[in-house]
Design an enzyme around this catalytic site. Structure first.
Site, mmCIF file in Angstrom:
data_model
loop_
_atom_site.group_PDB
_atom_site.id
_atom_site.type_symbol
_atom_site.label_atom_id
_atom_site.label_comp_id
_atom_site.label_asym_id
_atom_site.label_seq_id
_atom_site.Cartn_x
_atom_site.Cartn_y
_atom_site.Cartn_z
ATOM 1 C CD GLU A 3 38.515 -36.828 18.456
ATOM 2 O OE1 GLU A 3 39.475 -37.082 17.571
ATOM 3 O OE2 GLU A 3 38.249 -37.992 19.186
ATOM 4 C CG ASN A 17 40.059 -44.417 21.962
ATOM 5 O OD1 ASN A 17 38.756 -44.226 21.527
ATOM 6 N ND2 ASN A 17 40.722 -43.287 22.116
#
Length: 496
Positions: free
Chosen positions: A265, A166
């Site tokens: 993350e 992303n």
């Protein structure tokens, strides 16, 4: 807003993207296609690194730890990283075109955020490393002479840096820059969906004189492929990963036998809380950003929006009106919303749109695939969607969708809003919209997340800790937190 083509000036059109190992580009072995999500066309092929090539990369990184890289001072490493940043900026248009071709993201976003932040990461971590203080303590000893304790920061070793699709360049450099400035060597693996900007980064590393083996690049998939070979390699000392929670769990299992350091993350099912006293227009505009930015493909996006009942209907109406007005199109068309990363991911998001209806939800707007009437219909475009009326137990409220969609629901009290926001297995971020200063501080602290924004969203200072709680991750990146992860502190005690 139009101009680029041929093939949107993609620097690797029709080529085979290589791996980069021990200072050399490697193009032998199996390949896989790299497709443009705007129209589904294959724009290049990519070299897939097998276990043998991954091992070569790790061994090159190990050797570099004891080579010229180890003899450089911190100041010399920082100077090299600044040269990397300079060279990225000199090749800005190539990085821009590569990132857009791989991901389909909007030109304005890539131009203002992805590529500039990628370059800035190298400079900011060089600055932070030079500013990092060392501990020093005097202590008493029985003979009265005393002793001195001081701390030195040593590299952890070979680091596996695994980035998602992303924000491919931004998040890869977010790991590579602090790892290198701390004296480590790196084997980087970008997502198989977005390999191009990583190849440009490898070229830059070579051009500015980063010694062979210090930065290595391998392409491929996860399970039973490149990723698994990398994270399970016994000579990899640390793994920095951004991606799905399920993938993070798989990496933990692979890394466990060799007890590697982990920084994760992971996913999120983030809440936005909109109180009736909020600045209405600012809250609507901010929620539009937090739901639909990058077509909802941001781990920080708000997929659950809780609105205080007195303004609920008005807020949903305003949000839906703006969502319907979003222009869908390609990166160079001045559009508001681009495609999802792939048709496979679109199928996943569409399955949640269908599930929302099956679970009893009402589709306020969107819920399908736009018909654009040209080659873009072969791409991965999807409608921005707002759902209401689901129970809190519904899968669409519990599971991360990672698309341009949110569920809206009313609440009647601050306590209810906090309870519902925290009722999730995830804990990445939250947004709180209110003009009441006491409430802002009170509610922000109660959020079980790594980051709470008050009256804004995605406002980032690179020095602050970034990461999540619960299933949203392990550890923190950013500023001194990254330097701490990529360093092994060693105490030296000297008898005086």
């Amino acid at each position: 807003m139009r101009s680029p083509t041929p093939a949107e000036q993609y620097p690797f059109a029709g080529q085979q993207l290589p791996c980069y190992v021990a200072g050399e580009f490697v193009s032998s072995g199996q390949t896989f296609p790299n497709a443009n999500p705007v129209n589904g066309r294959v724009i290049a092929t990519v070299t897939e690194a097998d276990a043998a090539l991954v091992d070569r990369a790790v061994q090159a990184a190990r050797a570099a730890l004891r080579g010229p890289w180890a003899r450089l001072t911190l100041q010399e490493r920082c100077a090299l990283l600044r040269k990397v940043a300079d060279r990225i900026e000199q090749r800005f248009e190539e990085f821009l075109a590569a990132e857009i071709a791989d991901s389909g993201k909007m030109l304005a976003q890539a131009k203002s955020l992805d590529i500039p932040r990628g370059a800035a990461n190298f400079r900011s971590y060089a600055d932070l490393a030079l500013a990092r203080a060392s501990e020093c303590y005097e202590m008493a000893t029985p003979d009265g002479r005393g002793a001195l304790n001081y701390t030195v920061h040593k590299p952890v070793g070979v680091v596996a840096a695994i980035a998602p699709w992303n924000f491919p360049f931004l998040l890869l450099t977010w790991k590579v820059a602090p790892a290198l400035v701390c004296g480590n060597t790196v084997v980087a693996k970008p997502s198989e969906e977005t390999p191009s900007s990583a190849v440009l980064l490898a070229q830059v590393m070579q051009e500015v004189g980063i010694p062979p083996g210090v930065f290595n690049l391998v392409h491929g998939f996860g399970p039973a492929s490149t990723g698994e070979a990398l994270v399970s390699h016994p000579d990899v000392a640390a793994i920095a990963f951004t991606g799905e929670t399920a993938t993070g769990a798989a990496i933990m299992r692979s890394a466990a036998p060799t007890v590697k350091a982990l920084s994760f993350e992971l996913g999120g099912k983030n809440a936005a809380l909109v109180f009736a006293d909020a600045d209405f227009e600012a809250a609507v505009a901010g929620t539009m950003r937090s739901v639909f930015s990058n077509c909802g493909q941001v781990c920080l996006c708000s997929e659950r929006v809780y609105i205080e009942r007195p303004i609920f209907e008005r807020f949903v109406e305003a949000l839906a009106a703006r969502a319907r007005a979003l222009k869908i199109g390609g990166p160079y068309e001045g559009a508001d919303l681009g495609p999802l990363i792939s048709r496979a991911h679109r199928d996943k998001v569409l399955s949640y749109y269908r599930l929302a209806r099956e679970e009893g939800g009402e589709i306020v707007c969107g819920g399908g695939v736009p018909q654009l009437g040209d080659e873009r219909d072969a791409g991965a475009f999807i409608e921005p969607t707002i759902v209401r009326g689901l129970r809190e137990e519904a899968r669409c409220v519990r599971e991360e969708i990672f698309g341009p969609v949110c569920h809206v629901a009313p609440f009647d009290s601050e306590e209810e809003a906090v309870r519902r926001a925290n009722d999730t297995r995830y804990g990445l971020c939250a947004a709180v919209w209110t003009s009441n200063l006491q409430r802002a501080h009170r509610v922000a602290r109660q959020m079980e997340v790594g980051i709470t924004w008050v009256n804004d969203w995605y406002l980032r200072d690179l020095r602050t800790p970034f990461g999540g709680a619960k299933l949203s991750g392990i550890g923190r990146e950013g500023g001194m937190h990254s330097l701490g992860f990529f360093s092994e502190p060693m105490n030296i005690c000297v008898k005086l």
